[in-house]
Motif scaffolding. Structure first.
Motif, PDB file in Angstrom:
ATOM      1  N   CYS A   1       0.821  -1.206   0.000  1.00 46.37           N
ATOM      2  CA  CYS A   1       0.000   0.000   0.000  1.00 46.37           C
ATOM      3  C   CYS A   1       0.858   1.261   0.000  1.00 46.37           C
ATOM      4  CB  CYS A   1      -0.927   0.003   1.222  1.00 46.37           C
ATOM      5  SG  CYS A   1      -2.047   1.405   1.309  1.00 46.37           S
ATOM      6  N   ILE A   2       2.006   1.237   0.685  1.00 45.01           N
ATOM      7  CA  ILE A   2       2.853   2.431   0.771  1.00 45.01           C
ATOM      8  C   ILE A   2       3.388   2.829  -0.603  1.00 45.01           C
ATOM      9  CG2 ILE A   2       5.021   3.319   1.720  1.00 45.01           C
ATOM     10  CD1 ILE A   2       4.432   1.823   4.282  1.00 45.01           C
ATOM     11  N   PRO A   3       4.035   1.922  -1.371  1.00 50.16           N
ATOM     12  CA  PRO A   3       4.471   2.342  -2.721  1.00 50.16           C
ATOM     13  C   PRO A   3       3.300   2.662  -3.650  1.00 50.16           C
ATOM     14  CG  PRO A   3       4.861   0.000  -2.397  1.00 50.16           C
ATOM     15  CD  PRO A   3       4.489   0.555  -1.063  1.00 50.16           C
ATOM     16  N   LEU A   4       2.140   2.044  -3.431  1.00 51.37           N
ATOM     17  CA  LEU A   4       0.984   2.342  -4.270  1.00 51.37           C
ATOM     18  C   LEU A   4       0.525   3.786  -4.085  1.00 51.37           C
ATOM     19  CD1 LEU A   4      -1.355   1.691  -6.138  1.00 51.37           C
ATOM     20  CD2 LEU A   4      -2.534   0.624  -4.194  1.00 51.37           C
ATOM     21  N   ILE A   5       0.464   4.238  -2.841  1.00 53.17           N
ATOM     22  CA  ILE A   5       0.048   5.629  -2.590  1.00 53.17           C
ATOM     23  C   ILE A   5       1.093   6.601  -3.126  1.00 53.17           C
ATOM     24  CG2 ILE A   5      -0.463   7.313  -0.780  1.00 53.17           C
ATOM     25  CD1 ILE A   5      -1.667   5.098   0.868  1.00 53.17           C
ATOM     26  N   LEU A   6       2.370   6.268  -2.956  1.00 56.77           N
ATOM     27  CA  LEU A   6       3.409   7.138  -3.497  1.00 56.77           C
ATOM     28  C   LEU A   6       3.348   7.184  -5.022  1.00 56.77           C
ATOM     29  CD1 LEU A   6       6.435   6.179  -1.210  1.00 56.77           C
ATOM     30  CD2 LEU A   6       4.984   8.208  -1.082  1.00 56.77           C
ATOM     31  N   LYS A   7       3.020   6.057  -5.644  1.00 53.21           N
ATOM     32  CA  LYS A   7       2.856   6.054  -7.093  1.00 53.21           C
ATOM     33  C   LYS A   7       1.679   6.923  -7.506  1.00 53.21           C
ATOM     34  CE  LYS A   7       2.016   2.977 -11.021  1.00 53.21           C
ATOM     35  NZ  LYS A   7       1.770   1.582 -11.467  1.00 53.21           N
ATOM     36  N   PHE A   8       0.630   6.916  -6.707  1.00 53.51           N
ATOM     37  CA  PHE A   8      -0.536   7.749  -6.996  1.00 53.51           C
ATOM     38  C   PHE A   8      -0.158   9.226  -6.995  1.00 53.51           C
ATOM     39  CE2 PHE A   8      -4.225  10.213  -5.782  1.00 53.51           C
ATOM     40  CZ  PHE A   8      -5.236   9.688  -6.576  1.00 53.51           C
ATOM     41  N   PHE A   9       0.697   9.640  -6.072  1.00 53.71           N
ATOM     42  CA  PHE A   9       1.074  11.050  -5.972  1.00 53.71           C
ATOM     43  C   PHE A   9       2.221  11.417  -6.912  1.00 53.71           C
ATOM     44  CE2 PHE A   9      -1.309  10.797  -2.032  1.00 53.71           C
ATOM     45  CZ  PHE A   9      -1.932  12.031  -2.004  1.00 53.71           C
TER      46      PHE A   9
ATOM     47  N   ARG B   1       8.749   1.167   8.655  1.00 56.08           N
ATOM     48  CA  ARG B   1       7.895   1.695   7.598  1.00 56.08           C
ATOM     49  C   ARG B   1       8.292   3.121   7.224  1.00 56.08           C
ATOM     50  NH1 ARG B   1       2.045  -0.393  10.019  1.00 56.08           N
ATOM     51  NH2 ARG B   1       2.664  -2.587  10.305  1.00 56.08           N
ATOM     52  N   THR B   2       8.769   3.858   8.204  1.00 54.31           N
ATOM     53  CA  THR B   2       9.288   5.187   7.884  1.00 54.31           C
ATOM     54  C   THR B   2      10.494   5.088   6.957  1.00 54.31           C
ATOM     55  OG1 THR B   2       8.534   6.012  10.031  1.00 54.31           O
ATOM     56  CG2 THR B   2      10.173   7.326   8.856  1.00 54.31           C
ATOM     57  N   MET B   3      11.337   4.106   7.195  1.00 58.10           N
ATOM     58  CA  MET B   3      12.480   3.912   6.320  1.00 58.10           C
ATOM     59  C   MET B   3      12.051   3.504   4.912  1.00 58.10           C
ATOM     60  SD  MET B   3      15.000   4.825   8.061  1.00 58.10           S
ATOM     61  CE  MET B   3      16.223   4.398   6.834  1.00 58.10           C
ATOM     62  N   MET B   4      10.877   2.864   4.786  1.00 63.07           N
ATOM     63  CA  MET B   4      10.365   2.557   3.453  1.00 63.07           C
ATOM     64  C   MET B   4      10.079   3.844   2.679  1.00 63.07           C
ATOM     65  SD  MET B   4       7.786  -0.630   4.201  1.00 63.07           S
ATOM     66  CE  MET B   4       7.260  -0.696   2.498  1.00 63.07           C
ATOM     67  N   LEU B   5       9.571   4.872   3.360  1.00 64.66           N
ATOM     68  CA  LEU B   5       9.360   6.167   2.701  1.00 64.66           C
ATOM     69  C   LEU B   5      10.674   6.729   2.186  1.00 64.66           C
ATOM     70  CD1 LEU B   5       6.835   7.918   5.139  1.00 64.66           C
ATOM     71  CD2 LEU B   5       6.326   6.792   2.968  1.00 64.66           C
ATOM     72  N   VAL B   6      11.730   6.558   2.981  1.00 63.20           N
ATOM     73  CA  VAL B   6      13.035   7.071   2.562  1.00 63.20           C
ATOM     74  C   VAL B   6      13.570   6.268   1.381  1.00 63.20           C
ATOM     75  CG1 VAL B   6      15.377   7.573   3.322  1.00 63.20           C
ATOM     76  CG2 VAL B   6      13.482   7.841   4.922  1.00 63.20           C
ATOM     77  N   VAL B   7      13.425   4.945   1.457  1.00 64.17           N
ATOM     78  CA  VAL B   7      13.953   4.087   0.395  1.00 64.17           C
ATOM     79  C   VAL B   7      13.232   4.347  -0.929  1.00 64.17           C
ATOM     80  CG1 VAL B   7      14.153   1.685  -0.360  1.00 64.17           C
ATOM     81  CG2 VAL B   7      14.755   2.306   1.983  1.00 64.17           C
ATOM     82  N   PHE B   8      11.924   4.574  -0.863  1.00 66.73           N
ATOM     83  CA  PHE B   8      11.152   4.832  -2.078  1.00 66.73           C
ATOM     84  C   PHE B   8      11.260   6.285  -2.551  1.00 66.73           C
ATOM     85  CE2 PHE B   8       8.336   1.224  -0.506  1.00 66.73           C
ATOM     86  CZ  PHE B   8       8.929   0.316  -1.362  1.00 66.73           C
ATOM     87  N   LYS B   9      12.120   7.082  -1.887  1.00 64.17           N
ATOM     88  CA  LYS B   9      12.361   8.474  -2.286  1.00 64.17           C
ATOM     89  C   LYS B   9      11.056   9.265  -2.382  1.00 64.17           C
ATOM     90  CE  LYS B   9      16.644   7.385  -4.723  1.00 64.17           C
ATOM     91  NZ  LYS B   9      17.410   7.502  -5.980  1.00 64.17           N
TER      92      LYS B   9
END
Length: 774
Positions: A544-552, A620-628
């Motif tokens: 869900c995290i990369p999906l929302i980032l892809k949406f934005f 999960r916060t680090m996932m935000l960093v990894v996905f830039k």
């Protein structure tokens, strides 16, 4: 989550006229009287005849009767002259239909359509599915949606019997009255059946809208959720919340978005050429009404443009050329001078009261004791012996702003089986065989728990298919089955109308899914923290995290300002007024609204979901960093709306310590906005990177530990077939002594002899007992 009374259906007048023409007049009316002229008894008699006609075996006749009921639920628009008349009669008829038991009959028909294997197998074999494959389902779902949404909304002129009917209907929808499960669970089943390709003809837009409104009606929206929090804190004797978060967000002002790298380059080039203007680029106007009525907004924006901190060119990676969506215009004229009394009074100081967690105080004392004493006292936050006076003052200040959350207080009790817990905690009791209160949230969670992962994956599949950044794939699900006609358009005008309908269709699906997920997360978190955690973990595991980032990761300004609607086709305008001639130019111009509130609503929901998933979760916060995610989120700040900016800044705040000093130095304006708008944690070094959590992260270990705790909770609370060896044991002295023990009838005759033989005459080896205990 406030819905509107006029539901925008974008239905063609010809289709609605066919509803009217398809009414079985032999069933509905034998005379030429108009529906609005009939008395209550006559209307009830007609509805009763329609209810009887729904039970016929002829599928076509049953569809005609269902369309007649839909015509009544839509407000008998052919007999109305204004939009208000349609709304009035729609509300009147919906409560009448509910009183006559139409919803239960429709539910039985819906169950028959869901279990119609012939229709499902036929749809699977079809190469292309169109509107004709889901006619019956769309009519039934439309009636049910109108009933749920109309009854849910409260008005000042509601009759007393309508208020009673609303509460009864709310209880009915949230209770397991439909085959032992709540109504929302049936809709969840339709979603999974559609995504598994077993029923590709299901109209997913209508299913998701009805599911969202059902959950919203039974559990409550944000206003009701805030009231539940207040009542919960009063029940636990906790201090009241320092502020109402809904009111605080509504009163916040939007900040001027940071300039992009391209804008800064243009400004530097203009400065070199000596043509630097005072305000070369006019930012997008604010979306919130607070700024619209602020007469000093332009002055503030002009001052911010001249701020020296504007030079934040630290956008990582490539800069999207679509980011240049600002409007190049001459400087606007200065606002007219007004008396000082008309100036809007802005709130002074920071909008949020600072707070800390109990864990933060424990960490502060642990660090202080290691520094000044050389040892720690575990979780003791009261003993301050040996610490200097400034530490005493710091602890006192931290305790003054300490926030004791309900979700952080109750969960430990769930692992103390059969303890004597006060009745005030009955909502969260899971003491072995103790019954848990049957709240709508608890009933829904119990229903979706066995197949929770399937439901989450299905919703995210639909969200991915409806996202504007998704590319069409041959193996992806087809969400356009209930929008594509049987015959494809042959003219340019028809193609444009279909394109608008398709885009609007996707936007509504995104809106419904985002609102549904946010509602579930917020209500489950209040009901029990581990219910929230298991849904969150399923969302994270389903990407869900990369999906929302892809949406934005798109031109978010274009998405917010999209005009995928045709005003003249909105209901009830399209059936009351004369239809103007549609041209390609009028369709291209779109509606008169400058922004699409539907898309803004969806963006805010997705940001809030992302905040819920990552808050206090290091991995999960680090996932935000990894996905830039930083440059993606920073581009979202261009939308000048206070609530959306707030949740973007929250997501940036939790990862600033990991982005490096250069990023913070290059984005000082964003850092200032975080300081001004996001709540402060007194001992949180978010701006410096000195936090102890800035350490290597192990995603798998953290999630596995959380999953283990969740499985223990679910096993203790919901597993009815527990192994006797692992059954909870009552180890509370008061509880054991208070239990009733069945004794034989003649026990009191020989009680003294038993006491003398078994107790007084038996020597007790106290030393041996102490040694065994050691």
């Amino acid at each position: 989550f406030e819905g509107t009374v006029c539901q925008k259906m974008s239905t063609k007048r010809g289709e609605l006229t066919s509803y009217l023409n398809s009414i079985d007049h032999d069933v509905l009316q034998e005379s030429q009287e108009r529906w609005i002229e009939l008395v209550q008894e006559q209307q009830r008699a007609y509805v009763m005849r329609l209810l009887d006609a729904l039970e016929v075996t002829d599928r076509d006749k049953r569809l005609k009767v269902a369309r007649a009921i839909l015509y009544l639920a839509q407000g008998v628009f052919d007999e109305c002259d204004t939009d208000a008349d349609v709304i009035h009669w729609s509300r009147h008829n919906v409560f009448l239909l509910h009183d006559m038991g139409i919803f239960t009959a429709l539910l039985e028909l819906l169950s028959m359509e869901i279990d119609n294997n012939q229709a499902c197998s036929s749809a699977v074999r079809k190469p292309a599915i169109s509107l004709a494959d889901s006619t019956e389902l769309r009519v039934l779902l439309s009636i049910m949606y109108l009933m749920v949404e109309t009854i849910r909304l409260q008005t000042e002129d509601d009759r007393p019997e309508w208020r009673t009917a609303r509460e009864a209907f709310k209880t009915e929808l949230g209770s397991p009255l439909y085959n032992g499960e709540p109504f929302a669970l049936l809709l969840f089943t339709m979603v999974t059946k559609f995504c598994s390709m077993h029923a590709p003809h299901f109209p997913m837009k209508k299913v998701l809208l009805l599911l969202w409104k059902t959950v919203l009606f039974t559990m409550g929206g944000l206003e009701e959720l805030q009231e539940m929090k207040v009542r919960g804190r009063e029940r636990l004797s906790l201090p009241p919340l320092p502020e109402d978060s809904i009111k605080v967000v509504r009163s916040m002002r939007a900040a001027s978005p940071p300039a992009s790298a391209m804008e800064l380059i243009e400004q530097q080039q203009q400065a070199k050429r000596g043509r630097r203007s005072r305000r070369p680029l006019v930012k997008q106007d604010s979306l919130d009404t607070y700024n619209e009525r602020d007469p000093f907004k332009n002055d503030d924006a002009r001052d911010e443009e001249e701020d020296g901190e504007e030079a934040d060119s630290g956008i990582e990676g490539e800069v999207d050329p679509l980011d240049r969506d600002v409007i190049i215009q001459p400087p606007p004229p200065p606002p007219p001078l007004r008396p000082p009394t008309e100036r809007v009074s802005l709130p002074k100081g920071l909008p949020w009261a600072p707070k800390v967690r109990e864990k933060d105080i424990e960490h502060f004392l642990e660090t202080s004791r290691n520094k000044f004493i050389g040892f720690t006292l575990g979780n003791d936050t009261e003993t301050l012996v040996g610490l200097p006076r400034p530490i005493h003052e710091s602890v006192k200040t931290l305790k003054q702003v300490r926030r004791r959350e309900i979700t952080l207080i109750l969960p430990p009790l769930s692992f103390l089986p059969l303890l004597s817990i006060p009745p005030s905690l009955s909502l969260h009791q899971d003491r072995g065989e103790e019954d848990v209160d049957g709240t709508p949230t608890e009933i829904l969670y119990l229903g979706i728990l066995p197949n929770l992962s399937q439901y989450v994956i299905a919703l995210l599949k639909l969200l991915l298919a409806a996202a504007p950044t998704s590319k069409a794939k041959t193996d992806s699900i087809n969400i356009l089955a209930d929008v594509l006609p049987e015959e494809m358009p042959i003219t340019v005008l028809q193609s444009m109308k279909l394109g608008i309908d398709v885009n609007r269709h996707k936007e509504i699906i995104v809106k419904a899914i985002s609102a549904l997920l946010l509602l579930l997360l917020k209500h489950l978190k209040l009901n029990h923290i581990y219910q929230f955690e298991i849904v969150s973990q399923h969302l994270v595991f389903a990407n869900c995290i990369p999906l929302i980032l892809k949406f934005f990761n798109q031109n978010i300004m274009s998405y917010i300002s999209a005009k995928n609607s045709i005003c003249v086709l909105d209901f009830p305008h399209c059936v009351v007024h004369e239809m103007p001639e549609l041209t390609a130019e009028s369709l291209e111009a779109g509606d008169c609204n400058q922004f699409c509130w539907r898309n803004l609503f969806s963006c805010i929901n997705l940001l809030r979901i992302l905040n819920k998933l990552t808050k206090w979760k290091h991995s999960r916060t680090m996932m935000l960093v990894v996905f830039k995610s930083a440059p993606i989120l920073k581009r979202a700040l261009k939308v000048k709306q206070a609530m959306m900016q707030l949740y973007v800044l929250k997501l940036l705040k939790i990862q600033t310590k990991y982005l490096g000093r250069q990023w913070r130095k290059s984005n000082m304006k964003t850092m200032s906005a975080i300081y001004q708008k996001v709540r402060h944690r007194l001992n949180d070094d978010w701006a410096y990177g000195n936090d102890i959590d800035a350490r290597p992260w192990d995603f798998q270990a953290e999630e596995c530990a959380l999953r283990e705790s969740i499985e223990k909770f679910n096993s203790r609370r919901y597993d009815k077939n527990q192994n006797g060896e692992f059954a909870p044991v009552d180890n509370c002295l008061q509880s054991v002594l208070g239990q009733r023990v069945e004794l034989p009838e003649d026990f009191h005759y020989s009680y003294e002899m038993w006491l003398e033989r078994e107790v007084f005459s038996q020597p007790i080896q106290w030393e041996g007992l102490l040694q065994q205990a050691q």
